[in-house]
Design a protein around this motif. Sequence first.
Motif, PDB file in Angstrom:
ATOM      1  N   ALA A 173       0.814  -1.271   0.103  1.00 37.38           N
ATOM      2  CA  ALA A 173       0.189   0.266  -0.119  1.00 37.38           C
ATOM      3  C   ALA A 173       0.765   1.281  -0.071  1.00 37.38           C
ATOM      4  N   GLY A 174       2.000   1.277   0.959  1.00 34.85           N
ATOM      5  CA  GLY A 174       2.705   2.406   0.663  1.00 34.85           C
ATOM      6  C   GLY A 174       3.479   2.536  -0.409  1.00 34.85           C
ATOM      7  N   TYR A 175       3.965   1.478  -0.842  1.00 34.64           N
ATOM      8  CA  TYR A 175       4.519   1.701  -2.559  1.00 34.64           C
ATOM      9  C   TYR A 175       3.557   2.230  -3.282  1.00 34.64           C
ATOM     10  N   CYS A 176       2.474   1.656  -3.398  1.00 25.70           N
ATOM     11  CA  CYS A 176       1.356   2.379  -4.360  1.00 25.70           C
ATOM     12  C   CYS A 176       1.149   3.640  -4.184  1.00 25.70           C
ATOM     13  N   ASP A 177       1.217   4.085  -2.967  1.00 29.27           N
ATOM     14  CA  ASP A 177       1.170   5.722  -2.861  1.00 29.27           C
ATOM     15  C   ASP A 177       2.101   6.379  -3.475  1.00 29.27           C
ATOM     16  N   VAL A 178       3.281   5.948  -3.742  1.00 24.37           N
ATOM     17  CA  VAL A 178       4.238   6.531  -4.478  1.00 24.37           C
ATOM     18  C   VAL A 178       4.134   6.273  -6.213  1.00 24.37           C
ATOM     19  N   HIS A 179       3.949   4.826  -6.260  1.00 24.62           N
ATOM     20  CA  HIS A 179       4.088   4.460  -7.698  1.00 24.62           C
ATOM     21  C   HIS A 179       3.187   3.242  -7.639  1.00 24.62           C
ATOM     22  N   PRO A 180       2.135   3.601  -8.232  1.00 24.68           N
ATOM     23  CA  PRO A 180       0.986   2.254  -8.529  1.00 24.68           C
ATOM     24  C   PRO A 180       1.549   1.215  -9.391  1.00 24.68           C
ATOM     25  N   LEU A 181       1.239  -0.053  -9.109  1.00 23.57           N
ATOM     26  CA  LEU A 181       1.872  -1.065  -9.868  1.00 23.57           C
ATOM     27  C   LEU A 181       1.201  -1.516 -11.023  1.00 23.57           C
ATOM     28  N   ARG A 182       1.606  -2.007 -11.968  1.00 26.75           N
ATOM     29  CA  ARG A 182       0.858  -2.411 -13.114  1.00 26.75           C
ATOM     30  C   ARG A 182      -0.006  -3.386 -12.749  1.00 26.75           C
ATOM     31  N   PRO A 183      -1.431  -3.182 -13.647  1.00 28.38           N
ATOM     32  CA  PRO A 183      -2.130  -4.474 -13.209  1.00 28.38           C
ATOM     33  C   PRO A 183      -1.779  -5.594 -13.736  1.00 28.38           C
ATOM     34  N   GLY A 184      -2.190  -6.689 -13.045  1.00 33.09           N
ATOM     35  CA  GLY A 184      -1.616  -8.051 -13.217  1.00 33.09           C
ATOM     36  C   GLY A 184      -0.209  -8.529 -12.391  1.00 33.09           C
ATOM     37  N   TRP A 185       0.194  -7.439 -11.539  1.00 34.28           N
ATOM     38  CA  TRP A 185       1.526  -7.800 -10.950  1.00 34.28           C
ATOM     39  C   TRP A 185       1.415  -9.006  -9.837  1.00 34.28           C
ATOM     40  N   GLN A 186       0.206  -9.273  -9.163  1.00 33.26           N
ATOM     41  CA  GLN A 186       0.018 -10.309  -8.448  1.00 33.26           C
ATOM     42  C   GLN A 186       0.373 -11.512  -9.017  1.00 33.26           C
ATOM     43  N   GLU A 187      -0.226 -11.655 -10.418  1.00 28.20           N
ATOM     44  CA  GLU A 187      -0.126 -12.735 -11.347  1.00 28.20           C
ATOM     45  C   GLU A 187       1.371 -13.196 -11.702  1.00 28.20           C
ATOM     46  N   ARG A 188       2.091 -11.937 -11.560  1.00 29.60           N
ATOM     47  CA  ARG A 188       3.532 -12.275 -12.125  1.00 29.60           C
ATOM     48  C   ARG A 188       4.603 -12.492 -10.847  1.00 29.60           C
ATOM     49  N   VAL A 189       4.056 -12.530  -9.913  1.00 29.94           N
ATOM     50  CA  VAL A 189       5.020 -12.843  -8.868  1.00 29.94           C
ATOM     51  C   VAL A 189       5.808 -13.917  -8.915  1.00 29.94           C
ATOM     52  N   PRO A 190       5.363 -15.100  -9.330  1.00 26.60           N
ATOM     53  CA  PRO A 190       6.268 -16.211  -9.646  1.00 26.60           C
ATOM     54  C   PRO A 190       7.298 -16.182 -10.495  1.00 26.60           C
ATOM     55  N   LEU A 191       6.721 -15.332 -11.490  1.00 30.02           N
ATOM     56  CA  LEU A 191       8.081 -14.835 -12.558  1.00 30.02           C
ATOM     57  C   LEU A 191       9.082 -14.270 -12.023  1.00 30.02           C
ATOM     58  N   HIS A 192       8.879 -13.299 -11.105  1.00 28.95           N
ATOM     59  CA  HIS A 192       9.971 -12.594 -10.309  1.00 28.95           C
ATOM     60  C   HIS A 192      10.612 -13.319  -9.201  1.00 28.95           C
ATOM     61  N   GLN A 193       9.949 -14.375  -8.928  1.00 24.53           N
ATOM     62  CA  GLN A 193      10.756 -15.466  -7.966  1.00 24.53           C
ATOM     63  C   GLN A 193      11.531 -16.425  -8.519  1.00 24.53           C
TER      64      GLN A 193
END
Length: 257
Positions: free
Chosen positions: A207-227
């Motif tokens: 939430a704090g992150y998105c206060d400054v820079h909203p994340l692109r839609p679908g970031w939750q689905e991309r979590v395994p990609l970045h892991q």
Amino acid sequence: MVRSSALFTKRNPDAHPDFFAAEAAGLRWLGAAGAPVVDVIDVAQDHIDLERLMSGRADPAAARVLGRALATMHDAGVDGGFGCPPDGFAGQIFIGRRPMSSTQHSRWGEFYAAERVVGFVRIAVDAGSVSTEQLGDIERACGAVADGTFDDDAAPARIHGDLWNGNVVWTPRGAVLIDPAAHGGHRETDLAMLALFGCPFLPDVIAGYCDVHPLRPGWQERVPLHQLHPLAVHAAGYGPGYGRQLHSAAREVLRLL
């Protein structure tokens, strides 16, 4: 390691000549972008002196502050391409104790597959942590990443690069970052690593992150990609359990295609 009332010293006379210098350069580079990092007091080939951090407790307010600081740090950007080392540092960079590539690329997917996943997967295969069957799925996922399937228009972010929960120290003044593998990468990689090993109050960090820079839609689905990167690193050094997690993440990436 040596502790005093003011210093926390890490010492290793057998360390790579660039090992502690890379840590110091990463901390200073992230700190210059507004990140709450541990202060570097002194660095030499065989040691690094850091400020000694006092223990505190995580809470939602501190987590939200951390999220804002991470977004600001990422937004500071880099002077090179994906994979670039901290400004002014031309030596070997590391993740943990493992050497890490600083070869630069103009495209994120090409960089991420080649420089952050495939090399560590090869080590994991040689160590017996990844089976031939698992390797097929991992290679297919890496191929899709390298082909640009998940590329976006975002410029390289200034990332910590090893942002698991153990490298976030909660102190009375808030969260402080330690032990970076700092380089130019994708902002979602830092956040995915926080999620992998269980950061306290992660929804408040986001939430704090998105206060400054909203994340692109679908970031939750991309979590395994970045892991894929941290799991490949762990599979290279810590056994088949991480190989199974890496394989599972690769299968999730393939489902996104």
